[in-house]
Scaffold this motif. Structure first.
Motif, PDB file in Angstrom:
ATOM      1  N   GLY A  85       5.532  11.334  -0.884  1.00 42.59           N
ATOM      2  CA  GLY A  85       6.417  11.795   0.170  1.00 42.59           C
ATOM      3  C   GLY A  85       7.397  10.752   0.678  1.00 42.59           C
ATOM      4  O   GLY A  85       8.359  11.092   1.347  1.00 42.59           O
ATOM      5  N   ASN A  86       7.159   9.477   0.381  1.00 40.85           N
ATOM      6  CA  ASN A  86       8.097   8.463   0.857  1.00 40.85           C
ATOM      7  C   ASN A  86       9.107   8.128  -0.247  1.00 40.85           C
ATOM      8  O   ASN A  86       8.896   8.443  -1.405  1.00 40.85           O
ATOM      9  CB  ASN A  86       7.366   7.220   1.386  1.00 40.85           C
ATOM     10  CG  ASN A  86       6.709   6.391   0.303  1.00 40.85           C
ATOM     11  OD1 ASN A  86       7.303   6.058  -0.715  1.00 40.85           O
ATOM     12  ND2 ASN A  86       5.454   6.008   0.526  1.00 40.85           N
ATOM     13  N   ASP A  87      10.200   7.499   0.126  1.00 40.26           N
ATOM     14  CA  ASP A  87      11.231   7.160  -0.858  1.00 40.26           C
ATOM     15  C   ASP A  87      11.220   5.682  -1.241  1.00 40.26           C
ATOM     16  O   ASP A  87      12.150   5.193  -1.875  1.00 40.26           O
ATOM     17  CB  ASP A  87      12.618   7.575  -0.359  1.00 40.26           C
ATOM     18  CG  ASP A  87      13.069   6.791   0.867  1.00 40.26           C
ATOM     19  OD1 ASP A  87      12.238   6.102   1.492  1.00 40.26           O
ATOM     20  OD2 ASP A  87      14.264   6.878   1.196  1.00 40.26           O
ATOM     21  N   TYR A  88      10.157   4.969  -0.883  1.00 38.60           N
ATOM     22  CA  TYR A  88      10.064   3.546  -1.203  1.00 38.60           C
ATOM     23  C   TYR A  88       9.924   3.333  -2.708  1.00 38.60           C
ATOM     24  O   TYR A  88       9.263   4.122  -3.391  1.00 38.60           O
ATOM     25  CB  TYR A  88       8.850   2.908  -0.524  1.00 38.60           C
ATOM     26  CG  TYR A  88       8.839   3.039   0.968  1.00 38.60           C
ATOM     27  CD1 TYR A  88       9.987   2.874   1.727  1.00 38.60           C
ATOM     28  CD2 TYR A  88       7.663   3.337   1.631  1.00 38.60           C
ATOM     29  CE1 TYR A  88       9.957   3.000   3.101  1.00 38.60           C
ATOM     30  CE2 TYR A  88       7.622   3.454   3.004  1.00 38.60           C
ATOM     31  CZ  TYR A  88       8.775   3.290   3.732  1.00 38.60           C
ATOM     32  OH  TYR A  88       8.738   3.415   5.089  1.00 38.60           O
TER      33      TYR A  88
ATOM     34  N   SER B 297       0.824  -1.208   0.000  1.00 39.93           N
ATOM     35  CA  SER B 297       0.000   0.000   0.000  1.00 39.93           C
ATOM     36  C   SER B 297       0.862   1.263   0.000  1.00 39.93           C
ATOM     37  O   SER B 297       0.442   2.296  -0.515  1.00 39.93           O
ATOM     38  CB  SER B 297      -0.933   0.013   1.214  1.00 39.93           C
ATOM     39  OG  SER B 297      -0.175   0.059   2.414  1.00 39.93           O
ATOM     40  N   GLN B 298       2.069   1.195   0.540  1.00 33.85           N
ATOM     41  CA  GLN B 298       2.981   2.346   0.555  1.00 33.85           C
ATOM     42  C   GLN B 298       3.686   2.544  -0.775  1.00 33.85           C
ATOM     43  O   GLN B 298       4.380   3.532  -0.975  1.00 33.85           O
ATOM     44  CB  GLN B 298       4.031   2.168   1.652  1.00 33.85           C
ATOM     45  CG  GLN B 298       3.465   2.174   3.041  1.00 33.85           C
ATOM     46  CD  GLN B 298       2.962   3.557   3.415  1.00 33.85           C
ATOM     47  OE1 GLN B 298       3.682   4.526   3.322  1.00 33.85           O
ATOM     48  NE2 GLN B 298       1.715   3.631   3.833  1.00 33.85           N
ATOM     49  N   ARG B 299       3.514   1.596  -1.684  1.00 34.23           N
ATOM     50  CA  ARG B 299       4.221   1.618  -2.962  1.00 34.23           C
ATOM     51  C   ARG B 299       3.298   1.908  -4.144  1.00 34.23           C
ATOM     52  O   ARG B 299       3.690   1.797  -5.284  1.00 34.23           O
ATOM     53  CB  ARG B 299       4.941   0.291  -3.147  1.00 34.23           C
ATOM     54  CG  ARG B 299       5.950   0.052  -2.020  1.00 34.23           C
ATOM     55  CD  ARG B 299       6.608  -1.293  -2.107  1.00 34.23           C
ATOM     56  NE  ARG B 299       7.358  -1.385  -3.336  1.00 34.23           N
ATOM     57  CZ  ARG B 299       7.719  -2.540  -3.897  1.00 34.23           C
ATOM     58  NH1 ARG B 299       7.399  -3.682  -3.319  1.00 34.23           N
ATOM     59  NH2 ARG B 299       8.393  -2.548  -5.012  1.00 34.23           N
ATOM     60  N   ARG B 300       2.059   2.284  -3.834  1.00 35.76           N
ATOM     61  CA  ARG B 300       1.080   2.636  -4.872  1.00 35.76           C
ATOM     62  C   ARG B 300       0.859   4.146  -4.864  1.00 35.76           C
ATOM     63  O   ARG B 300       0.863   4.755  -3.799  1.00 35.76           O
ATOM     64  CB  ARG B 300      -0.246   1.938  -4.607  1.00 35.76           C
ATOM     65  CG  ARG B 300      -0.181   0.457  -4.789  1.00 35.76           C
ATOM     66  CD  ARG B 300      -1.586  -0.155  -4.726  1.00 35.76           C
ATOM     67  NE  ARG B 300      -1.514  -1.570  -4.965  1.00 35.76           N
ATOM     68  CZ  ARG B 300      -1.530  -2.494  -4.009  1.00 35.76           C
ATOM     69  NH1 ARG B 300      -1.644  -2.138  -2.753  1.00 35.76           N
ATOM     70  NH2 ARG B 300      -1.444  -3.769  -4.310  1.00 35.76           N
TER      71      ARG B 300
END
Length: 130
Positions: free
Chosen positions: A31-34, A19-22
């Motif tokens: 905002g994240n660097d994933y 979910s953090q990568r969509r």
């Protein structure tokens, strides 16, 4: 629009929820660097995450080699095979991602993303090129 390439690198704990990568604005994707689930979605990330921009595929391939040598893969496909695929695909506008486990739960992810996007024309170049 001239074809060029942007490089992205990430190394960290491999347990990132999908979910953090969509690219959903409600979860802070931009905002994240994933690393994203879809390689081309790197271009939706902040420009500060770009590790290099190249007008020639050979320069992008050299960057990939440097990343690999700094964080070598413990097994997996032969390095020469990875290099061959990069040299074959990048000049044709394909993306290249090398992603692998380093051990101890750490994961390495290196991508070279072709820009502008042939199959995703709605994704703009993050540097305004092309």
């Amino acid at each position: 629009m001239a074809l060029h390439w942007h490089g992205y690198a990430w190394t960290g704990n491999g347990g990132i929820p999908d979910s953090q990568r969509r690219p959903d604005p409600d979860i802070g994707f931009r905002g994240n660097d994933y690393p994203p689930l879809v390689t081309g979605h790197w271009l939706l990330k902040p420009q500060r995450l770009i590790r290099g921009t190249w007008d020639e595929p050979d320069a992008a391939i050299s960057w990939l080699r440097e990343q690999y040598e700094a964080s070598p893969e413990p097994g997996g496909p032969a390095f020469e095979t990875r290099m061959w695929h990069a040299a074959d695909g990048l000049p044709r506008g394909n993306d290249v991602t090398w992603a692998y486990w380093l051990g101890g739960g750490r994961f390495a992810h290196f991508s070279v993303v072709s820009c502008p996007r042939r199959l995703e024309p709605g994704i703009n170049c993050p540097t305004g090129e092309g």
